[in-house]
Motif scaffolding. Structure first.
Motif, PDB file in Angstrom:
ATOM      1  N   PHE A 194       0.829  -1.199   0.000  1.00 52.88           N
ATOM      2  CA  PHE A 194       0.000   0.000   0.000  1.00 52.88           C
ATOM      3  C   PHE A 194       0.868   1.255   0.000  1.00 52.88           C
ATOM      4  N   ARG A 195       1.883   1.260   0.860  1.00 51.92           N
ATOM      5  CA  ARG A 195       2.782   2.418   0.927  1.00 51.92           C
ATOM      6  C   ARG A 195       3.451   2.664  -0.423  1.00 51.92           C
ATOM      7  N   ASP A 196       3.901   1.579  -1.054  1.00 51.49           N
ATOM      8  CA  ASP A 196       4.593   1.710  -2.346  1.00 51.49           C
ATOM      9  C   ASP A 196       3.639   2.213  -3.431  1.00 51.49           C
ATOM     10  N   TRP A 197       2.427   1.653  -3.388  1.00 55.14           N
ATOM     11  CA  TRP A 197       1.438   2.099  -4.382  1.00 55.14           C
ATOM     12  C   TRP A 197       1.215   3.603  -4.253  1.00 55.14           C
ATOM     13  N   PHE A 198       0.986   4.061  -3.023  1.00 55.70           N
ATOM     14  CA  PHE A 198       0.663   5.472  -2.844  1.00 55.70           C
ATOM     15  C   PHE A 198       1.845   6.359  -3.224  1.00 55.70           C
ATOM     16  N   ARG A 199       3.046   5.953  -2.803  1.00 58.00           N
ATOM     17  CA  ARG A 199       4.222   6.785  -3.078  1.00 58.00           C
ATOM     18  C   ARG A 199       4.377   6.989  -4.590  1.00 58.00           C
ATOM     19  N   ALA A 200       4.256   5.893  -5.319  1.00 59.15           N
ATOM     20  CA  ALA A 200       4.443   5.981  -6.778  1.00 59.15           C
ATOM     21  C   ALA A 200       3.313   6.775  -7.425  1.00 59.15           C
TER      22      ALA A 200
END
Ligand SMILES: [Zn+2]
Length: 360
Positions: free
Chosen positions: A248-254
């Motif tokens: 989730f964190r990676d999705w949002f950051r990107a």
């Protein structure tokens, strides 16, 4: 009846020195005897627009509250926001909201529409995919002509993606709403959701995280607006960073990092980009802050004039309202500096005129 008023200044976007009188809530270029000069030598903009805001209920799941709604409307108006598009609310908005003198004009979309599992319980009208088209027509006809449909929903629980509305169901709902003269706003946070919205020919794409740039030319040709809502993502950043799900964190950051370049590319491709805050009125997302969204658009980057237009003349035109011209509603915001040289000037209107009345 309203007191006759007189304004003189430099109008945007035309940059022409203009002089208007206000009578019975409308702008006229015919001098009105006895009019009081309320603006002289300022920069004049057509009333500001927040194209994505949710007044009337502050906490996810709360019912619509008339007193809260009234307060939120006044907060927008005090900031020079004279027109709201409300893409979804806890309940259909009452007709006094958007027509009373101390309230902005409003285009509403009825209740949020999503598949079971999407959005916040109590705020969304959950319908099965087979019933989506009927429900969309119903909400559009019962509101200000818009409906709001969730194409997808990204969740931070176990997996990343929640349910998706199948593209053919979204296309069917769009055809049906257009057939009754309505317009369709679609929430999309994923590439699949955004693609389904573009292929369905909806009228506006809300958020647009994950939208692929190969779709921008088609969006422009379809006169489809993009409302990126930078303001809400800025506040969501903290929530996303605290998530225990690395995915989730990676999705949002990107997705968040890609939004500025996406908006720049959309503007360059001729897509109508609009300013919407996604404000609910909570302390983290207060109403009347469309000027902050303009700052985000300008930082995307978009040219300052286009970023300001996204919260004024461009949004009004997209929503069917005129700018500063004889016969137009007297909704005007005045600034003592050119906001194109510094968009933070939008934070400080010296005059707000709405329905021909001096609000500020
Ligand atoms: Zn929203």
């Amino acid at each position: 009846m309203t007191e006759p008023m007189h304004l003189r200044g430099i109008a945007l976007p035309s940059e022409e020195v203009v002089e208007f009188w206000i009578q019975d809530g409308l702008l006229t270029d015919e001098p009105v005897p006895g009019a009081t000069t309320v603006v002289d030598g300022c920069w004049l903009l057509p009333g500001l627009v927040d194209a994505h805001t949710h007044p009337g209920a502050e906490q996810p799941g709360d019912p619509l509250d008339a007193n809260v709604l009234r307060r939120h409307g006044r907060e927008h108006l005090a900031a020079g926001v004279t027109l709201l598009r409300v893409p979804g609310s806890a309940d259909r908005l009452p007709s006094w909201f958007g027509t009373e003198p101390d309230q902005p004009r409003v285009l509403s979309a009825g209740r949020w529409l999503g598949l079971p599992g999407m959005f916040y319980e109590g705020w969304v009208r959950h319908v099965g995919e087979a019933e989506m088209a009927d429900a969309a027509v119903e909400e559009a006809l019962a509101s200000g002509g818009w409906c709001k449909i969730y194409a997808d929903w990204v969740v931070d629980e176990g997996g990343l993606y929640g349910p998706h509305l199948p593209a053919d169901r979204l296309a069917e709902a769009t055809r049906r709403v257009h057939a009754v003269g309505g317009r369709v706003a679609v929430h999309a946070q994923t590439a699949e959701g955004a693609r389904a919205a573009v292929e369905a020919g909806v009228d506006s794409l809300e958020h647009g995280l994950g939208l692929e740039v190969d779709l921008l030319d088609r969006m422009a040709a379809q006169h489809m607006a993009l409302v990126p809502t930078f303001t809400v993502w800025r506040t969501f950043e903290r929530v996303a960073r605290a998530s225990r799900s690395a995915r989730f964190r990676d999705w949002f950051r990107a997705a968040h990092a890609g939004l500025g370049p996406l908006v720049s590319a959309a503007h360059e491709a001729g897509v109508t980009v609009l300013a919407g805050t996604d404000s609910y009125g909570t302390p983290v997302l207060p109403h009347g802050r469309v000027s902050g969204e303009v700052r985000h658009l300008a930082a995307a980057p978009m040219p300052a004039a286009a970023a300001i237009g996204a919260a004024s003349w461009t949004a009004r035109s997209f929503l069917g309202f005129p700018g500063l011209e004889p016969g137009a509603p007297a909704d005007v915001v005045a600034y003592d500096q050119d906001p194109r040289t510094d968009v933070t000037v939008l934070d400080r209107p010296v005059r707000v005129i709405h329905r021909g009345r001096l609000v500020r």
